[in-house]
Scaffold this motif. Structure first.
Motif, PDB file in Angstrom:
ATOM      1  N   MET A   1    -103.777   6.392 110.857  1.00 54.34           N
ATOM      2  CA  MET A   1    -102.735   6.363 109.773  1.00 54.34           C
ATOM      3  C   MET A   1    -102.417   7.679 109.328  1.00 54.34           C
ATOM      4  N   THR A   2    -101.085   7.888 109.161  1.00 52.70           N
ATOM      5  CA  THR A   2    -100.715   9.302 108.590  1.00 52.70           C
ATOM      6  C   THR A   2    -100.048   8.879 107.344  1.00 52.70           C
ATOM      7  N   PHE A   3    -100.271  10.197 106.318  1.00 52.71           N
ATOM      8  CA  PHE A   3     -99.602   9.870 104.905  1.00 52.71           C
ATOM      9  C   PHE A   3     -98.154  10.574 104.980  1.00 52.71           C
ATOM     10  N   SER A   4     -97.193   9.965 104.146  1.00 51.61           N
ATOM     11  CA  SER A   4     -96.112  10.628 103.953  1.00 51.61           C
ATOM     12  C   SER A   4     -96.457  11.862 103.068  1.00 51.61           C
ATOM     13  N   VAL A   5     -95.759  12.945 103.339  1.00 52.86           N
ATOM     14  CA  VAL A   5     -95.739  14.129 102.298  1.00 52.86           C
ATOM     15  C   VAL A   5     -95.352  13.569 101.052  1.00 52.86           C
ATOM     16  N   ASP A   6     -94.333  12.770 100.947  1.00 52.74           N
ATOM     17  CA  ASP A   6     -93.976  12.463  99.591  1.00 52.74           C
ATOM     18  C   ASP A   6     -94.902  11.616  98.846  1.00 52.74           C
ATOM     19  N   SER A  28    -102.827   4.763  85.297  1.00 50.02           N
ATOM     20  CA  SER A  28    -102.555   3.324  85.606  1.00 50.02           C
ATOM     21  C   SER A  28    -101.092   3.067  86.458  1.00 50.02           C
ATOM     22  N   MET A  29    -100.558   3.961  86.538  1.00 48.27           N
ATOM     23  CA  MET A  29     -99.234   4.115  87.594  1.00 48.27           C
ATOM     24  C   MET A  29     -99.725   3.734  89.004  1.00 48.27           C
ATOM     25  N   TYR A  30    -100.966   4.100  89.219  1.00 52.04           N
ATOM     26  CA  TYR A  30    -101.473   3.900  90.630  1.00 52.04           C
ATOM     27  C   TYR A  30    -102.200   2.755  90.871  1.00 52.04           C
ATOM     28  N   ARG A  31    -102.138   1.961  89.708  1.00 50.88           N
ATOM     29  CA  ARG A  31    -102.928   0.624  90.106  1.00 50.88           C
ATOM     30  C   ARG A  31    -102.272  -0.324  91.299  1.00 50.88           C
ATOM     31  N   ASP A  32    -100.878  -0.092  91.242  1.00 49.80           N
ATOM     32  CA  ASP A  32    -100.423  -0.936  92.211  1.00 49.80           C
ATOM     33  C   ASP A  32    -100.605  -0.698  93.602  1.00 49.80           C
ATOM     34  N   VAL A  33    -101.522   0.367  93.912  1.00 47.63           N
ATOM     35  CA  VAL A  33    -101.983   0.499  95.427  1.00 47.63           C
ATOM     36  C   VAL A  33    -102.770  -0.651  95.476  1.00 47.63           C
ATOM     37  N   LEU A  34    -103.651  -1.412  94.933  1.00 46.16           N
ATOM     38  CA  LEU A  34    -104.507  -2.321  94.976  1.00 46.16           C
ATOM     39  C   LEU A  34    -103.736  -3.685  94.488  1.00 46.16           C
ATOM     40  N   HIS A  35    -104.047  -4.806  95.563  1.00 47.39           N
ATOM     41  CA  HIS A  35    -103.712  -5.734  95.309  1.00 47.39           C
ATOM     42  C   HIS A  35    -104.210  -6.890  93.942  1.00 47.39           C
ATOM     43  N   ASP A  36    -103.875  -7.782  93.431  1.00 47.83           N
ATOM     44  CA  ASP A  36    -104.139  -8.209  92.186  1.00 47.83           C
ATOM     45  C   ASP A  36    -105.667  -8.760  92.329  1.00 47.83           C
ATOM     46  N   GLY A  37    -106.471  -8.343  91.422  1.00 44.46           N
ATOM     47  CA  GLY A  37    -107.696  -8.959  91.541  1.00 44.46           C
ATOM     48  C   GLY A  37    -108.821  -7.769  92.133  1.00 44.46           C
ATOM     49  N   CYS A  38    -108.312  -6.931  92.948  1.00 41.77           N
ATOM     50  CA  CYS A  38    -109.061  -6.115  93.751  1.00 41.77           C
ATOM     51  C   CYS A  38    -109.805  -4.914  92.932  1.00 41.77           C
ATOM     52  N   PHE A  94    -106.980  -5.257 100.562  1.00 40.40           N
ATOM     53  CA  PHE A  94    -107.128  -4.778  99.391  1.00 40.40           C
ATOM     54  C   PHE A  94    -105.907  -3.812  98.716  1.00 40.40           C
ATOM     55  N   ARG A  95    -105.059  -3.188  99.761  1.00 36.68           N
ATOM     56  CA  ARG A  95    -104.110  -2.269  99.598  1.00 36.68           C
ATOM     57  C   ARG A  95    -102.976  -2.770  99.611  1.00 36.68           C
ATOM     58  N   THR A  96    -101.837  -2.386  98.852  1.00 36.69           N
ATOM     59  CA  THR A  96    -100.618  -2.573  98.878  1.00 36.69           C
ATOM     60  C   THR A  96     -99.629  -1.413  99.405  1.00 36.69           C
ATOM     61  N   VAL A  97    -100.521  -0.581  99.730  1.00 34.45           N
ATOM     62  CA  VAL A  97     -99.538   0.777 100.404  1.00 34.45           C
ATOM     63  C   VAL A  97    -100.261   0.739 101.832  1.00 34.45           C
ATOM     64  N   ALA A 141    -108.435  16.666  97.735  1.00 34.14           N
ATOM     65  CA  ALA A 141    -107.869  15.327  98.286  1.00 34.14           C
ATOM     66  C   ALA A 141    -107.618  14.578  96.711  1.00 34.14           C
ATOM     67  N   PRO A 142    -106.359  13.998  96.590  1.00 28.70           N
ATOM     68  CA  PRO A 142    -105.997  13.648  95.546  1.00 28.70           C
ATOM     69  C   PRO A 142    -106.458  12.094  95.104  1.00 28.70           C
ATOM     70  N   LEU A 143    -106.849  11.914  93.877  1.00 24.34           N
ATOM     71  CA  LEU A 143    -107.104  10.758  93.265  1.00 24.34           C
ATOM     72  C   LEU A 143    -106.203   9.771  93.241  1.00 24.34           C
ATOM     73  N   VAL A 144    -106.195   8.794  93.788  1.00 25.27           N
ATOM     74  CA  VAL A 144    -105.438   7.404  93.871  1.00 25.27           C
ATOM     75  C   VAL A 144    -105.508   6.609  92.555  1.00 25.27           C
ATOM     76  N   ASP A 145    -106.913   6.105  92.460  1.00 27.63           N
ATOM     77  CA  ASP A 145    -107.059   5.290  91.197  1.00 27.63           C
ATOM     78  C   ASP A 145    -108.558   5.711  90.935  1.00 27.63           C
ATOM     79  N   ILE A 146    -108.947   5.302  89.619  1.00 29.06           N
ATOM     80  CA  ILE A 146    -110.094   5.830  88.809  1.00 29.06           C
ATOM     81  C   ILE A 146    -110.488   4.461  88.217  1.00 29.06           C
ATOM     82  N   ASP A 147    -111.928   4.248  87.986  1.00 26.77           N
ATOM     83  CA  ASP A 147    -112.402   3.045  87.444  1.00 26.77           C
ATOM     84  C   ASP A 147    -112.465   3.662  85.867  1.00 26.77           C
TER      85      ASP A 147
END
Length: 207
Positions: A1-6, A28-38, A94-97, A141-147
């Protein structure tokens, strides 16, 4: 799996917004990388991991048993474990991306050993990512989401680099920017593959 630069630049750019606004809700803008409930499921898992009695620094019996449980139940792939955290690749459901992500769960400290609390390591990683200015931040390595309580953090999956010379290279890069980051072992670094090239980054900077 590769990541887009964007995708990566958006994560690093989001940290700039957080710096400028000083508002914790920015992530919280990044919480859409996880499906509901995850997110709730990750918190349940994290609570269980943190409550386990640790008989060994690495792969004690209780940690190993629960690791197997969540691998079987949720199809998590175990990536590795340090002294204070255990890491898994997140499954597709678990992922929406499309981008491949890992979650780091905090482990509790060991009373009879000088082993740091995994929550503190997560908090340190969050703080470093939030406060390190560009362009040095682009080598984390950038953080995507945090508890909310730092029991888990999510970041892109990185391919491990086994040549220790790259640790020195990355340490020198941070030093050139005025930051001392001890990346003494190859488990602390990796390559995030993108659609343009690959980025060498620190994947463990919570110490």
């Amino acid at each position: 799996m590769t990541f887009s630069v964007d995708f990566l630049r958006a994560l690093w750019g989001e940290a700039r917004l957080r710096d400028e606004r000083r508002v914790s809700e920015v992530f919280s803008m990044y919480r859409d990388v996880l499906h509901d409930g995850c997110r709730a499921t990750l918190t349940e898992i994290a609570t269980e991991f943190y409550g386990l009695r640790r008989s060994k620094v690495i792969a004690g019996s209780e940690v190993r048993r629960y690791q197997q449980t969540i691998e079987d139940r949720y199809d998590f792939e175990h990536v590795g474990q340090g002294q204070s955290r255990i890491v898994f690749r997140l499954p597709d459901d678990f992922r929406t991306v499309e981008e491949d992500l890992v979650v780091k769960f905090a482990l509790s400290p060991m009373d009879d050993r000088d082993i740091q609390d995994g929550v503190i390591q997560n908090e340190t990683e969050i703080h470093r990512f939030e406060t390190m200015p560009e362009p040095a931040r682009d080598h984390l390595a950038p953080l995507v989401d945090i508890d909310d309580d730092a029991r888990w953090v999510i970041m892109p999956y990185a391919v491990e680099e086994t040549d220790k010379a790259y640790c020195v290279t990355l340490q020198e890069t941070f030093s050139d920017y005025g930051f001392e980051l001890d990346l003494g072992i190859t488990a602390n670094i990796g390559w995030i593959e993108t659609d343009a090239s690959a980025e060498l980054v620190a994947v463990d900077y919570g110490f």
